[in-house]
Design a protein around this motif. Structure first.
Motif, PDB file in Angstrom:
ATOM      1  N   ALA A  12     -30.453 -15.976  54.399  1.00 42.68           N
ATOM      2  CA  ALA A  12     -31.491 -16.240  55.389  1.00 42.68           C
ATOM      3  C   ALA A  12     -30.889 -16.765  56.687  1.00 42.68           C
ATOM      4  CB  ALA A  12     -32.498 -17.242  54.825  1.00 42.68           C
ATOM      5  N   ALA A  13     -29.859 -17.624  56.577  1.00 38.25           N
ATOM      6  CA  ALA A  13     -29.251 -18.183  57.783  1.00 38.25           C
ATOM      7  C   ALA A  13     -28.581 -17.095  58.608  1.00 38.25           C
ATOM      8  CB  ALA A  13     -28.242 -19.260  57.389  1.00 38.25           C
ATOM      9  N   ALA A  14     -27.946 -16.158  57.905  1.00 39.74           N
ATOM     10  CA  ALA A  14     -27.271 -15.072  58.617  1.00 39.74           C
ATOM     11  C   ALA A  14     -28.284 -14.199  59.356  1.00 39.74           C
ATOM     12  CB  ALA A  14     -26.476 -14.224  57.621  1.00 39.74           C
ATOM     13  N   ARG A  15     -29.482 -14.085  58.776  1.00 37.54           N
ATOM     14  CA  ARG A  15     -30.500 -13.218  59.341  1.00 37.54           C
ATOM     15  C   ARG A  15     -31.194 -13.859  60.532  1.00 37.54           C
ATOM     16  NH1 ARG A  15     -34.156  -9.499  61.032  1.00 37.54           N
ATOM     17  NH2 ARG A  15     -36.092 -10.628  61.266  1.00 37.54           N
ATOM     18  N   HIS A  16     -31.221 -15.228  60.525  1.00 42.59           N
ATOM     19  CA  HIS A  16     -32.130 -15.896  61.453  1.00 42.59           C
ATOM     20  C   HIS A  16     -31.835 -15.565  62.909  1.00 42.59           C
ATOM     21  CE1 HIS A  16     -35.209 -18.616  62.565  1.00 42.59           C
ATOM     22  NE2 HIS A  16     -34.400 -19.254  63.394  1.00 42.59           N
ATOM     23  N   ASN A  49     -39.234  -9.999  45.691  1.00 48.29           N
ATOM     24  CA  ASN A  49     -37.779 -10.027  45.737  1.00 48.29           C
ATOM     25  C   ASN A  49     -37.351 -11.071  46.775  1.00 48.29           C
ATOM     26  OD1 ASN A  49     -35.122  -9.544  46.378  1.00 48.29           O
ATOM     27  ND2 ASN A  49     -35.294  -7.327  46.148  1.00 48.29           N
ATOM     28  N   MET A  50     -36.852 -12.207  46.296  1.00 49.57           N
ATOM     29  CA  MET A  50     -36.555 -13.288  47.239  1.00 49.57           C
ATOM     30  C   MET A  50     -35.340 -13.004  48.098  1.00 49.57           C
ATOM     31  SD  MET A  50     -37.765 -16.711  45.421  1.00 49.57           S
ATOM     32  CE  MET A  50     -37.451 -16.201  43.778  1.00 49.57           C
ATOM     33  N   GLN A  51     -34.417 -12.193  47.540  1.00 47.19           N
ATOM     34  CA  GLN A  51     -33.300 -11.724  48.372  1.00 47.19           C
ATOM     35  C   GLN A  51     -33.844 -10.971  49.580  1.00 47.19           C
ATOM     36  OE1 GLN A  51     -29.981 -11.869  48.081  1.00 47.19           O
ATOM     37  NE2 GLN A  51     -29.741 -12.845  46.086  1.00 47.19           N
ATOM     38  N   GLN A  52     -34.856 -10.143  49.296  1.00 42.86           N
ATOM     39  CA  GLN A  52     -35.444  -9.351  50.374  1.00 42.86           C
ATOM     40  C   GLN A  52     -36.113 -10.258  51.407  1.00 42.86           C
ATOM     41  OE1 GLN A  52     -38.918  -6.669  49.520  1.00 42.86           O
ATOM     42  NE2 GLN A  52     -37.510  -5.185  50.384  1.00 42.86           N
ATOM     43  N   ALA A  53     -36.876 -11.248  50.932  1.00 42.65           N
ATOM     44  CA  ALA A  53     -37.517 -12.181  51.858  1.00 42.65           C
ATOM     45  C   ALA A  53     -36.459 -12.840  52.741  1.00 42.65           C
ATOM     46  CB  ALA A  53     -38.304 -13.232  51.085  1.00 42.65           C
ATOM     47  N   ALA A  54     -35.373 -13.249  52.096  1.00 47.12           N
ATOM     48  CA  ALA A  54     -34.304 -13.919  52.844  1.00 47.12           C
ATOM     49  C   ALA A  54     -33.649 -12.979  53.850  1.00 47.12           C
ATOM     50  CB  ALA A  54     -33.259 -14.456  51.870  1.00 47.12           C
ATOM     51  N   VAL A  87     -34.954 -10.116  55.338  1.00 50.66           N
ATOM     52  CA  VAL A  87     -35.701  -9.479  56.426  1.00 50.66           C
ATOM     53  C   VAL A  87     -36.593 -10.410  57.231  1.00 50.66           C
ATOM     54  CG1 VAL A  87     -35.752  -7.253  55.221  1.00 50.66           C
ATOM     55  CG2 VAL A  87     -37.719  -8.793  55.041  1.00 50.66           C
ATOM     56  N   SER A  88     -36.929 -11.587  56.712  1.00 50.61           N
ATOM     57  CA  SER A  88     -38.001 -12.318  57.380  1.00 50.61           C
ATOM     58  C   SER A  88     -37.506 -13.448  58.269  1.00 50.61           C
ATOM     59  CB  SER A  88     -38.968 -12.878  56.352  1.00 50.61           C
ATOM     60  OG  SER A  88     -38.360 -13.904  55.610  1.00 50.61           O
ATOM     61  N   ASP A  89     -38.321 -13.771  59.292  1.00 47.54           N
ATOM     62  CA  ASP A  89     -38.071 -14.939  60.135  1.00 47.54           C
ATOM     63  C   ASP A  89     -38.736 -16.163  59.529  1.00 47.54           C
ATOM     64  OD1 ASP A  89     -36.877 -13.365  62.279  1.00 47.54           O
ATOM     65  OD2 ASP A  89     -38.901 -12.573  62.493  1.00 47.54           O
ATOM     66  N   TYR A  90     -39.944 -15.930  58.968  1.00 46.95           N
ATOM     67  CA  TYR A  90     -40.693 -17.021  58.358  1.00 46.95           C
ATOM     68  C   TYR A  90     -41.052 -16.634  56.932  1.00 46.95           C
ATOM     69  CZ  TYR A  90     -41.108 -18.689  63.101  1.00 46.95           C
ATOM     70  OH  TYR A  90     -40.814 -19.128  64.356  1.00 46.95           O
ATOM     71  N   THR A  91     -41.155 -17.620  56.072  1.00 47.04           N
ATOM     72  CA  THR A  91     -41.556 -17.359  54.698  1.00 47.04           C
ATOM     73  C   THR A  91     -42.686 -18.310  54.341  1.00 47.04           C
ATOM     74  OG1 THR A  91     -39.348 -16.617  54.068  1.00 47.04           O
ATOM     75  CG2 THR A  91     -40.785 -17.368  52.284  1.00 47.04           C
ATOM     76  N   ALA A  92     -43.718 -17.739  53.683  1.00 45.74           N
ATOM     77  CA  ALA A  92     -44.827 -18.562  53.204  1.00 45.74           C
ATOM     78  C   ALA A  92     -44.846 -18.465  51.692  1.00 45.74           C
ATOM     79  CB  ALA A  92     -46.146 -18.072  53.791  1.00 45.74           C
ATOM     80  N   PHE A  93     -44.956 -19.622  51.027  1.00 45.87           N
ATOM     81  CA  PHE A  93     -44.962 -19.642  49.564  1.00 45.87           C
ATOM     82  C   PHE A  93     -46.378 -19.899  49.068  1.00 45.87           C
ATOM     83  CE2 PHE A  93     -44.409 -22.358  45.661  1.00 45.87           C
ATOM     84  CZ  PHE A  93     -44.189 -21.286  44.806  1.00 45.87           C
ATOM     85  N   PHE A  94     -46.872 -18.976  48.237  1.00 44.91           N
ATOM     86  CA  PHE A  94     -48.222 -19.075  47.675  1.00 44.91           C
ATOM     87  C   PHE A  94     -48.119 -19.441  46.204  1.00 44.91           C
ATOM     88  CE2 PHE A  94     -51.277 -16.977  50.675  1.00 44.91           C
ATOM     89  CZ  PHE A  94     -50.389 -16.802  51.714  1.00 44.91           C
ATOM     90  N   LEU A  95     -49.137 -20.186  45.730  1.00 44.10           N
ATOM     91  CA  LEU A  95     -49.142 -20.562  44.318  1.00 44.10           C
ATOM     92  C   LEU A  95     -50.583 -20.785  43.873  1.00 44.10           C
ATOM     93  CD1 LEU A  95     -47.211 -21.284  41.965  1.00 44.10           C
ATOM     94  CD2 LEU A  95     -47.385 -23.664  42.702  1.00 44.10           C
ATOM     95  N   ALA A  96     -50.893 -20.270  42.679  1.00 44.07           N
ATOM     96  CA  ALA A  96     -52.198 -20.569  42.076  1.00 44.07           C
ATOM     97  C   ALA A  96     -51.932 -21.469  40.896  1.00 44.07           C
ATOM     98  CB  ALA A  96     -52.878 -19.278  41.629  1.00 44.07           C
ATOM     99  N   ASP A  97     -52.222 -22.759  41.056  1.00 43.63           N
ATOM    100  CA  ASP A  97     -51.866 -23.722  40.008  1.00 43.63           C
ATOM    101  C   ASP A  97     -53.093 -24.002  39.152  1.00 43.63           C
ATOM    102  OD1 ASP A  97     -49.925 -25.055  38.799  1.00 43.63           O
ATOM    103  OD2 ASP A  97     -49.619 -26.587  40.355  1.00 43.63           O
ATOM    104  N   GLY A  98     -53.508 -22.971  38.404  1.00 43.24           N
ATOM    105  CA  GLY A  98     -54.723 -23.146  37.606  1.00 43.24           C
ATOM    106  C   GLY A  98     -55.980 -22.815  38.386  1.00 43.24           C
ATOM    107  N   GLY A  99     -56.046 -23.196  39.634  1.00 45.00           N
ATOM    108  CA  GLY A  99     -57.232 -22.939  40.459  1.00 45.00           C
ATOM    109  C   GLY A  99     -57.010 -21.753  41.365  1.00 45.00           C
ATOM    110  N   PRO A 100     -57.703 -21.730  42.496  1.00 46.25           N
ATOM    111  CA  PRO A 100     -57.510 -20.633  43.448  1.00 46.25           C
ATOM    112  C   PRO A 100     -56.112 -20.662  44.063  1.00 46.25           C
ATOM    113  CG  PRO A 100     -59.076 -22.253  44.297  1.00 46.25           C
ATOM    114  CD  PRO A 100     -58.744 -22.662  42.913  1.00 46.25           C
ATOM    115  N   GLY A 101     -55.628 -19.495  44.505  1.00 52.87           N
ATOM    116  CA  GLY A 101     -54.332 -19.420  45.148  1.00 52.87           C
ATOM    117  C   GLY A 101     -54.343 -20.191  46.464  1.00 52.87           C
ATOM    118  N   GLN A 102     -53.224 -20.870  46.725  1.00 49.79           N
ATOM    119  CA  GLN A 102     -53.118 -21.628  47.972  1.00 49.79           C
ATOM    120  C   GLN A 102     -51.760 -21.386  48.587  1.00 49.79           C
ATOM    121  OE1 GLN A 102     -53.819 -25.494  46.227  1.00 49.79           O
ATOM    122  NE2 GLN A 102     -55.693 -25.710  47.434  1.00 49.79           N
TER     123      GLN A 102
END
Lengths: 355, 283
Positions: free
Chosen positions: B16-20, B233-238, B240-255
Motif C-alpha cells: 500500500a505504501a508503494a502505491r500511495h 482480495n486484500m493484496q488487491q485493495a493494497a 490499487v486503492s488510495d483509501y480503504t473502508a472496512f465493513f463488518l456486520a457484527d451480528g447486527g446490520p453491516g456497518q
C-alpha cells in the motif's frame, strides 16, 4: 424498574425514494381524468360511437398525456419509455377484457341455475325440461373427475419419461420423437376420439366407457405435458447434474433425486397445462364415452357422463331450461378445474417449503 | 504473526505504501458522497449509517467479510439497490453535490454518470466485441459526434484489451476468455464516459494474470475518474486503492468500522477489528 443507559440512536426509518410519491401521482391522475373528459367530448361531437371508441380514444389520450408529462419533466427518452409502458398496459388490458367478459357472462348466466339440488341430483329421473334443482350434474362431476384422473395417470408417466429421454438421455431417436411430439400437439381433438373409436371400439366388442374416453384425452394431453416438462427440465442448470454425477451417483439417481425435484414446480405447471387442455374437451367424448345419466363408479364398463358433454347436450336440447343447464354446467366445470389447479399449487409449494 | 506489518518485506502495508500517491490532481468535479446510508431488505436491516466521501479521482476499496453489506452499499451508489422488490434505504448519495435520490431525478442519467462493472463478466451475448463496447451509446441513445472507430479503440485501449482484440472486433464476445470478457465489460462502461465507476468484486472469477491486467487498468482509469471497488482480495485493495473502508456486520446490520488512507489502514489501523481482519486473524 431500574433505568438502564441505552446509547441513544436517532431512529432512521426505511424509505423508498424511487417509488412515486402522492405529489408525483396527482398530475398522472389529473392527466387521466382530463383524458377521460376529452374522450367523452370527442365521442359526443364526432361520428365515432360505442364502447370501442371510448376505449381506443382513452388509450390514445391517456398515453399521450402521460408522454407529455414525462417529456416536460425528464425529456424525450423518458417520454418514449412512458409510451412503451402505456402500450404494454393497453395490450394487457385488451388481452384481459375478453377473458373477464367471458368469466362474467358465465358467472351471471350460470349462477342462476346453481342450487343444492343441482349438485346432488343426477339426471336419471329428470329430463332437460325439469327444473334445474331436480336434475343436476353430480354424475357429470364424477365423470369429469374420473376422466381427468385417469387421463393424467396414463399421460403423466409417459410424458415425463419422454421428456427425460429427450433432455437427459438425448438418445438417437430424440430428433424424431421431438418431431412426433410437435406433430401430435397439432392433432384436432375430434381425431383423437375417432382414433380410439376406430382402433378399440369398432374392431372389438368393447363399448364406450370412462377408460376409452380417458385414452382419447391422454392422446391430447401427452404432447402438452411432454413439451412443457421438457422446457422445465432444460432450465435445471447443468451444474446440478454434474454435481450429482461427481459425487459418484448413477444417471438414474441424479435424475430422480436432483433434476426432477429441482424442476418440481415447473412439472406441476406442466400437469396443470395438460389438464387445462383436456378438461373442457367435448369432441373426443362423443365417440368414446358412451352415455349415462346417473353416477357410474366403474370406469371400465358402462357409459359415463362428463361436464363438457352435459353442456353440449344441454345446448343441443335447445330449450330455455336446456341452455340454462349448459351455462350452469360451464360454471361448475370452471369451479372444478380451478379447485383442481389450486389444490395442485398448494400441494406442490407446500412440499418445497418443508425442505 | 507480528502486528507490525510494515516491517515485513511483502506485507500489505508495504504494498500500500508503494502505491500511495496524492489523489485528486485532475479536475473531475466534486466526486461522490454517501451520507448516513442505510439499506434494508424487507425487515432485514442490512446496512447501517454509512457516511463515506469518495473524492474525485481517487480509488476507494471496500473490504470486509461476506455479508457485511459492501455489495449492498455499492449498489445504493448508482440506484441499483431498488431493483430488489423488498428493498428500502435511507440517507443521501450526493453526486457533484446533488442527491441522486432526490425527487424528480432522472435515474437513467444517474446511471449514465455512475457506471458499474459486475462480479461475473456479462458481455451481451448477441453482440460482437465492437458492438458490446459501443452498446452504451446505443442503449442510452447518445448521439456522439466522435468517430466510432476512434472511440472503440480508445475504450478498448483504456481497458487494456485493444492489442488482443483489434483484429477481431466483429467476433462474438462469447469467444473471449473470462479475463478478456471482464475487460470488455470495463471498456463498455467507459464508452459513455462516466464520472464514477463502481466495481463489485470485478476479479473474483479471474486468474492472477487477468487480475493484474485489470488492476493496471484501474490505475490508468483513476487518473480520469472516481473508482469504488469491492474486493475480498486484500493484496488487491493494497495495490490499487488510495483509501480503504472496512465493513463488518457484527451480528447486527453491516456497518463501516473504519476508513482511511490505504497505507495507514494496512499499517496502523485505529480499530482493533480492522487490524484483526487485515492481518488475517479473522474473517
Amino acid at each position: 424498574m431500574t433505568t438502564t443507559t441505552i446509547p441513544h440512536h436517532e431512529t432512521v426509518y426505511p424509505k423508498r425514494p424511487w417509488k412515486a410519491t402522492k405529489a408525483d401521482l396527482i398530475p398522472v391522475f389529473a392527466a387521466l381524468a382530463v383524458a377521460a373528459l376529452l374522450d367523452y367530448a370527442v365521442v359526443a361531437i364526432t361520428p365515432m360511437k360505442g364502447k370501442l371508441a371510448y376505449a381506443l380514444l382513452f388509450f390514445v389520450f391517456g398515453a399521450g398525456f402521460q408522454m407529455a408529462l414525462k417529456w416536460k419533466k425528464l425529456g424525450r427518452r423518458a417520454a418514449v419509455d412512458s409510451l412503451a409502458g402505456s402500450v404494454a398496459i393497453s395490450g394487457a388490458v385488451i388481452a384481459f377484457v375478453p377473458v373477464l367478459s367471458l368469466l362474467e357472462t358465465t358467472i351471471v348466466k350460470g349462477a342462476k341455475g346453481l342450487s343444492l339440488g343441482f349438485f346432488i341430483h343426477d339426471m336419471s329421473v329428470a329430463n332437460y325440461q325439469s327444473p334445474l334443482s331436480e336434475g343436476g350434474v353430480v354424475q357429470a362431476i364424477v365423470g369429469t373427475l374420473y376422466l381427468i384422473l385417469i387421463a393424467t395417470a396414463i399421460s403423466l408417466p409417459l410424458s415425463l419419461l419422454t421428456a427425460l429421454y429427450l433432455t437427459e438421455i438425448k438418445g438417437k431417436a430424440s430428433g424424431f420423437i421431438q418431431f412426433l411430439v410437435q406433430a401430435m400437439s397439432g392433432i384436432p381433438s375430434v381425431v383423437a376420439g375417432i382414433f380410439i373409436y376406430s382402433a378399440l371400439l369398432l374392431t372389438t366388442s368393447l363399448r364406450g366407457s370412462t377408460i376409452m374416453a380417458a385414452l382419447a384425452l391422454a392422446i391430447l394431453m401427452i404432447p402438452t405435458v411432454t413439451r412443457t416438462a421438457q422446457e422445465v427440465l432444460l432450465l435445471v442448470p447443468a451444474d446440478l447434474r454434474e454435481a450429482g454425477l461427481a459425487l459418484g451417483a448413477t444417471q438414474w439417481k441424479t435424475v430422480a433425486t436432483i433434476v426432477v425435484p429441482a424442476a418440481r414446480n415447473g412439472l406441476i405447471t406442466a400437469v396443470i397445462l395438460g389438464v387445462a387442455r383436456i378438461a373442457g374437451e367435448t369432441a373426443p367424448l362423443l365417440f368414446t364415452l358412451g352415455v349415462s345419466n346417473k353416477i357410474n363408479w366403474n370406469p371400465f364398463s358402462g357409459g359415463q357422463s362428463a361436464l363438457p358433454y352435459y353442456v353440449w347436450s344441454g345446448l343441443g336440447d335447445g330449450t330455455e331450461l336446456g341452455i340454462d343447464r349448459a351455462w350452469s354446467g360451464i360454471l361448475v366445470l370452471l369451479i372444478v378445474v380451478l379447485s383442481l389447479f389450486a389444490t395442485a399449487r398448494i400441494f406442490g409449494t407446500r412440499k418445497v417449503k418443508i425442505k | 504473526m507480528s502486528t507490525d506489518n510494515s516491517s515485513q518485506p511483502n506485507s500489505l502495508a508495504g504494498v500500500a505504501a508503494a502505491r500511495h500517491r496524492e489523489p485528486g490532481s485532475a479536475p473531475l468535479g466534486s466526486g461522490l458522497e454517501a451520507r448516513g446510508v442505510h439499506a434494508w431488505f424487507g425487515s432485514h436491516h442490512a446496512l447501517e449509517g454509512v457516511s463515506l466521501d469518495f473524492a474525485a479521482g481517487t480509488v476507494t476499496a471496500l473490504i470486509g467479510p461476506s455479508g457485511c453489506g459492501k455489495s449492498t452499499f455499492i449498489r445504493t451508489l448508482n440506484r441499483m439497490h431498488e431493483f430488489i422488490p423488498s428493498a428500502a434505504m435511507a440517507g443521501e448519495v450526493l453526486l457533484d453535490g446533488k442527491d441522486i435520490y432526490a425527487p424528480g431525478t432522472d435515474v437513467t442519467k444517474i446511471r449514465l454518470q455512475i457506471g458499474m462493472v459486475f462480479q461475473k463478466p456479462n458481455p451481451f451475448p448477441s453482440m460482437t466485441i465492437g458492438e458490446n463496447v459501443l452498446a452504451g451509446l446505443k442503449l442510452a441513445q447518445i448521439k456522439s459526434d466522435r468517430n466510432k472507430d476512434e472511440l472503440l479503440e480508445e475504450c478498448l485501449t483504456r481497458a487494456g484489451l485493444w492489442q488482443e482484440v483489434k483484429d477481431r472486433l466483429g467476433a462474438h464476445a462469447g469467444g473471449l476468455s473470462g479475463g478478456q470478457q471482464q475487460r470488455l465489460c470495463i471498456a463498455r462502461s467507459l464508452a459513455v464516459n462516466p464520472k464514477v465507476l463502481l466495481m463489485d468484486e470485478p476479479c473474483s472469477a479471474l486468474d492472477p494474470g487477468s487480475t493484474l491486467r485489470i488492476e493496471d487498468t484501474i490505475s490508468q482509469l483513476s487518473k480520469t475518474m472516481t473508482i469504488v471497488i469491492v474486493t475480498h482480495n486484500m493484496q488487491q485493495a493494497a495495490r490499487v486503492s488510495d483509501y480503504t473502508a472496512f465493513f463488518l456486520a457484527d451480528g447486527g446490520p453491516g456497518q463501516m468500522v473504519e476508513v482511511g488512507p490505504t497505507n495507514e489502514m494496512f499499517s496502523r489501523p485505529k480499530d482493533e477489528r480492522t487490524e484483526n481482519y487485515v492481518s488475517g486473524r479473522f474473517g
